[in-house]
Design a protein around this motif. Structure first.
Motif, PDB file in Angstrom:
ATOM      1  N   ASP A  70       0.781  -1.233   0.000  1.00 17.06           N
ATOM      2  CA  ASP A  70       0.000   0.000   0.000  1.00 17.06           C
ATOM      3  C   ASP A  70       0.817   1.291   0.000  1.00 17.06           C
ATOM      4  O   ASP A  70       0.703   2.099  -0.914  1.00 17.06           O
ATOM      5  N   THR A  74       1.420   3.947  -3.325  1.00 17.39           N
ATOM      6  CA  THR A  74       0.713   5.217  -3.160  1.00 17.39           C
ATOM      7  C   THR A  74       1.695   6.389  -3.175  1.00 17.39           C
ATOM      8  O   THR A  74       1.462   7.407  -3.838  1.00 17.39           O
ATOM      9  N   ARG A  78       2.084   9.388  -5.960  1.00 11.60           N
ATOM     10  CA  ARG A  78       2.012  10.795  -5.553  1.00 11.60           C
ATOM     11  C   ARG A  78       3.240  11.562  -6.027  1.00 11.60           C
ATOM     12  O   ARG A  78       3.139  12.712  -6.449  1.00 11.60           O
ATOM     13  N   GLU A 176       3.925  10.401   3.379  1.00 14.00           N
ATOM     14  CA  GLU A 176       2.853   9.970   2.484  1.00 14.00           C
ATOM     15  C   GLU A 176       1.557  10.744   2.692  1.00 14.00           C
ATOM     16  O   GLU A 176       0.654  10.665   1.867  1.00 14.00           O
TER      17      GLU A 176
END
Length: 193
Positions: A70, A74, A78, A176
């Protein structure tokens, strides 16, 4: 004489007031972390590279692994969006993805993974000693989690994005959860400086 000194002090005060202080949306780590320094293998050509090979570019350094379910995908997605938001200035930025799982992240696997997000991203892998030294330098933690019967496991790791200026000096720290526009605003300031 006193009048000249007074005028000089007034001029300095006016000029000093014109100089605007940079304000950052990400965490300012200037003088808190060491300069970028490493020796590792670049995925795709398995060439030995050092931090000096990236001088002249603003570097975004992130630690992760290709089997990450995950956070890594991600974050890389980004960072791709961040570069897209920079337009032509994206060519002045280099994303480096350092594998914390060199056992599974061989050269081909790592290259395919990072290039799926952006062909300009570089995947880096090193010996256990090289990885440990780089992680220690930036206080990054990573540990192997669970040995499953099928031999599978996950890696627990820090999720910070370290940002270094063109000279390799640590400048900013994101994670994140930081918005893409915060990265873009700070990188634009850094690139303009």
């Amino acid at each position: 004489m006193l009048r000249h000194i007074t005028l000089a002090l007034f001029a300095l005060a006016v000029l000093g007031g014109c100089h605007q202080q940079q304000t950052w949306k990400l965490k300012n780590v200037r003088h808190l972390l060491p300069d970028l320094k490493f020796t590792m293998q670049r995925a795709g050509d398995d060439k030995t590279v050092t931090a000096a090979d990236y001088r002249g570019k603003t570097v975004l350094l992130y630690f992760g692994y290709t089997h990450c379910p995950d956070i890594c995908p991600t974050t890389l997605a980004r960072l791709r969006a961040v570069l897209h938001g920079l337009g032509a200035d994206a060519a002045k930025v280099q994303v480096l993805f350092v594998s914390v799982d060199p056992q599974r992240d061989d050269d081909a696997t790592l290259a395919q993974y990072v290039h799926a997000f952006d062909p300009a991203f570089d995947g880096l892998r090193g010996s256990p000693a090289q990885l440990a030294a780089l992680a220690k330098r930036y206080r990054v933690g990573y540990t192997k989690q669970g040995n499953e019967p099928d031999g599978g496991y996950t890696m627990s790791h820090s999720s910070a994005v370290f940002i270094f200026d063109r000279a390799g000096h640590a400048r900013l720290l994101g994670d994140e959860t930081a918005p893409v526009d915060a990265f873009d605003a700070d990188l634009k300031q850094l690139l303009a400086g």
